[in-house]
Scaffold this motif. Structure first.
Motif, mmCIF file in Angstrom:
data_model
loop_
_atom_site.group_PDB
_atom_site.id
_atom_site.type_symbol
_atom_site.label_atom_id
_atom_site.label_comp_id
_atom_site.label_asym_id
_atom_site.label_seq_id
_atom_site.Cartn_x
_atom_site.Cartn_y
_atom_site.Cartn_z
ATOM 1 N N ASP A 177 0.895 -1.252 -0.032
ATOM 2 C CA ASP A 177 0.154 0.023 0.025
ATOM 3 C C ASP A 177 0.793 1.083 0.130
ATOM 4 O OD1 ASP A 177 -2.252 -1.495 0.234
ATOM 5 O OD2 ASP A 177 -2.278 -1.655 2.229
ATOM 6 N N VAL A 178 2.248 1.094 0.178
ATOM 7 C CA VAL A 178 2.733 2.340 0.243
ATOM 8 C C VAL A 178 3.537 2.577 -1.445
ATOM 9 C CG1 VAL A 178 5.124 3.430 0.754
ATOM 10 C CG2 VAL A 178 3.846 1.698 2.637
ATOM 11 N N PRO A 179 3.096 3.891 -1.782
ATOM 12 C CA PRO A 179 3.587 4.123 -3.294
ATOM 13 C C PRO A 179 4.963 4.270 -3.469
ATOM 14 C CG PRO A 179 2.901 6.156 -1.979
ATOM 15 C CD PRO A 179 2.423 4.785 -1.159
ATOM 16 N N ARG A 180 5.307 3.681 -4.697
ATOM 17 C CA ARG A 180 6.987 3.810 -5.054
ATOM 18 C C ARG A 180 7.053 4.615 -6.177
ATOM 19 N NH1 ARG A 180 7.779 -1.770 -6.799
ATOM 20 N NH2 ARG A 180 5.715 -1.546 -7.411
ATOM 21 N N ILE A 181 7.937 5.456 -6.263
ATOM 22 C CA ILE A 181 8.453 6.314 -7.387
ATOM 23 C C ILE A 181 9.732 5.988 -7.765
ATOM 24 C CG2 ILE A 181 8.473 8.228 -5.566
ATOM 25 C CD1 ILE A 181 8.217 10.176 -8.007
ATOM 26 N N ALA A 182 9.929 5.480 -8.854
ATOM 27 C CA ALA A 182 11.481 5.368 -9.369
ATOM 28 C C ALA A 182 11.601 6.359 -10.444
ATOM 29 C CB ALA A 182 11.512 3.865 -10.269
ATOM 30 N N LEU A 183 12.976 6.707 -10.147
ATOM 31 C CA LEU A 183 13.444 8.038 -11.058
ATOM 32 C C LEU A 183 14.702 7.606 -11.591
ATOM 33 C CD1 LEU A 183 12.734 9.224 -7.792
ATOM 34 C CD2 LEU A 183 12.036 11.135 -9.230
#
Ligand code: ADP
Ligand code: ZN
Length: 618
Positions: A177-183
């Motif tokens: 449920d924790v959002p992930r953002i890859a950059l």
């Protein structure tokens, strides 16, 4: 370092734009920042491809501030974590990090802050996640999001951090449920696809920004005396400014740094064989001082987010367009005019082909390397817009940019078929002398009809091609040979760069194929328009008036002293762009000062009075 953590800078749920203005002091979001931030704030996963300097950090920093809990940032840039955290704290953001440079006590303290919810952002080295200890720590706290920085590490074969990055797919399973953002700033389709699958981000929303960096002026020049050419560039266009010079070998790094120092330019070397302490010190100086030049092998600069790097110069040909773009991208993160300059010649091609042929790896690997080199050569030899070519490499389209050397001084093309035939026939004639191998120098001497010792020794003055090429100068012949090799119409072999026929050579010799060549610009021709363009560019970016210029210098001096006092890089206090704007607006009240881009609430409270005093004293 835990002493006196400030209270929370943001009330959960505050609007992202408010946070941008109040905490970071910027007026508006750039490009897709707002959409990305809103998506992550709303709990969505994201994969963000944005060029260096595009503004990736805010895409996870603001959601971390707005969402309840601590934002966990996984980053391989251990050496830079302290600076990143310092920069955030200067803005009033509660940030900390965990990596191998800390002792047990320091780590324990940060862990306690994390568990108590006293952090907004926690930077984590990927190797921390190897064992169960950190994972269970994260489970006991409240994570608001995971940001995976430099996400291409997961896709690049042989990358130091790859094994640790590969384990990051488990974040999804443990924290669904924790959002992930890859950059990442690496953008080829292959890398993109691999990041998505390795990190299980297929269902994430993908944000692909334009990879254009309009403030960087791309220039590629024929290599003559590279160090002299570099010195000339620095003296005429970048005096007193910070920059990076890339060389392929350690020896060349040392020599170039020495040469620049001898000629009055502050420069330090950086390469893998230096004592680690010296290396760390040189990197720290580069970040902290104004206007230092670092001469480095490619190992330098990953993740260096010094915003005011004004030029990146390459004295040797990079191995791939992707690498070149990453390296040049380190210039001008602050959006001000910057230069990417590359000197390249035949010797580079010879050397790189040799390295590929003699390198390790299977045939497929060699083919890949050759394809990468060919793309790089095509960029060097193009008569079209450099930026257009670069962006095309990343699958993005653009028209002529007006800010690269080919746009500013369009190179002429000429029909080089006859010249090519002359070179090729000389190569064919020399091939008959089986045991001897000759490089470009001998071929050119023969074409020019020069009776050198080596020409006489081998009776080359008796060849039918002897002296048939006096219509071109030596430099022009070098350019012809270089371009033929780059176009694959002539090949190089062995240690001494022996010229041999390529598969396509026969077609040219037989008259079945015409050869289009670029006429290398004469020196004087490029220098002036490039300068005019630089002036135009500077005008576009807050040109300083006669009154403002000395004020800017005073502000810089104040900043340098303040940074030194606090032991942080100068840009942590204020960026150049912000000081420029302060100098030209000369605000007289705190409210006016607060309107300047880059002056947020925290910095206004901290430095506002002092700056107004400085301004009033004039
Ligand atoms: P990246 O990580 O993509 O290389 P950064 O996050 O370091 O880029 O941002 C590059 C520079 O642009 C930084 O100096 C940052 O403060 C600045 N910046 C980012 N977003 C904005 C914005 N919306 N307005 C003004 N400056 C911004
Ligand atoms: Zn262009």
């Amino acid at each position: 370092m835990a002493a006196g953590l400030p209270p929370r800078a943001v009330t959960p749920g505050e609007a992202p734009l408010e946070v941008l203005r109040r905490v970071f002091g910027y007026d508006a979001f750039r490009g897709e920042q707002q959409e990305i931030i809103e998506h992550v704030v709303g709990g969505g996963d994201a994969l963000v491809l944005m060029p260096t300097g595009g503004g990736k950090s805010l895409c996870y920093q603001i959601p971390a501030l707005v969402r309840e809990g601590v934002g966990v940032v996984i980053s391989p840039l251990i050496a830079l974590m302290q600076d990143q955290v310092d920069a955030l704290r200067a803005l009033g953001v509660r940030a900390g990090f965990l990596n191998s440079t800390q002792d047990f006590e320091e780590r324990r303290l940060v862990e306690a802050e994390f568990l108590a919810g006293e952090l907004d952002l926690l930077y984590l080295a990927p190797e921390r996640l190897r064992g169960e200890a950190t994972l269970s720590l994260l489970e006991r706290g409240h994570v608001s999001l995971f940001a995976i920085d430099e996400a291409h590490c997961v896709a690049q074969w042989g990358h130091d951090f790859r094994p640790d990055y590969l384990t990051l797919s488990q974040l999804h399973e443990r924290w669904p449920d924790v959002p992930r953002i890859a950059l990442t700033a690496t953008a080829t389709q292959a890398t993109h696809t691999e990041i998505a699958s390795r990190l299980k981000l297929q269902d994430a929303r993908h944000f692909v920004a334009s990879f254009d960096r309009p403030n960087i002026q791309y220039r590629i020049v024929p290599k003559g005396e590279p160090r002299k050419q570099l010195l000339n560039l620095l003296r005429t266009e970048h005096t007193g400014e910070a920059g990076i010079v890339y060389c392929l070998s350690r020896a060349s790094v040392e020599k170039t740094a020495e040469y620049l120092t001898q000629h009055g330019i502050q420069a330090v070397p950086y390469h893998a064989m230096l004592d680690p302490r010296v290396r760390a010190e040189h990197q720290a100086r580069f970040l902290r001082e104004d206007g230092l030049v670092v001469v480095a092998t490619i190992a330098f600069g990953m993740g260096i987010d010094k915003p005011d790097v004004r030029f990146v110069a390459h004295l040797d040909l990079p191995k791939s367009v992707e690498g070149y773009y990453q390296e040049t991208g380190r210039a001008g993160r602050d959006g001000l005019p910057s230069t990417a300059w590359l000197a390249y010649g035949l010797q580079d091609v010879v050397q790189q082909r040799k390295m590929i042929d003699g390198g390790q790896g299977d045939a497929a690997h060699q083919r890949r390397q050759t394809a990468q080199l060919d793309a790089m050569l095509a960029l060097c030899e193009t008569v079209e817009c450099r930026r257009g070519q670069l962006l095309a490499y990343f699958g993005q389209e653009s028209g002529p940019c007006g800010n690269c050397d080919t746009c500013l001084t369009p190179p002429e093309t000429w029909d080089g078929t006859v010249a090519a035939q002359k070179v090729l026939s000389a190569v064919v004639r020399l091939k008959r002398e089986r045991r001897q191998k000759f490089g470009a120098g001998q071929i050119i001497d023969i074409l020019l009809g020069r009776k050198t010792a080596k020409v006489i020794q081998f009776d080359h003055d008796a060849l039918s091609v002897f002296g048939v090429g006096t219509e071109l100068t030596e430099a022009e012949w070098r350019s012809v040979v270089r371009q033929l090799v780059a176009q694959g119409l002539l090949a190089v072999e062995g240690d001494y760069g022996t010229l041999v026929m390529a598969e396509a050579s026969g077609e040219v010799l037989g008259g079945g194929r015409t050869v289009k060549l670029r006429r290398d610009p004469v020196k004087a021709k490029t220098a002036r328009p490039a300068k005019e363009a630089a002036a135009r560019q500077k005008a576009a970016a807050v040109e300083l008036s006669a009154e403002a210029a000395p004020l800017f210098e005073e502000l810089r001096a104040w900043r340098a002293a303040t940074a030194k006092e606090q032991g942080v890089p100068a840009y942590v206090i204020f960026h150049d762009a912000t000081l420029r704007e302060i100098a030209s607006r000369a605000p007289s009240t705190l409210a006016q000062l607060g309107e300047v881009s880059g002056v947020g609430a925290n910095k206004l409270a901290k430095y506002g009075e002092r700056i107004l005093e400085l301004l009033a004293a004039r």
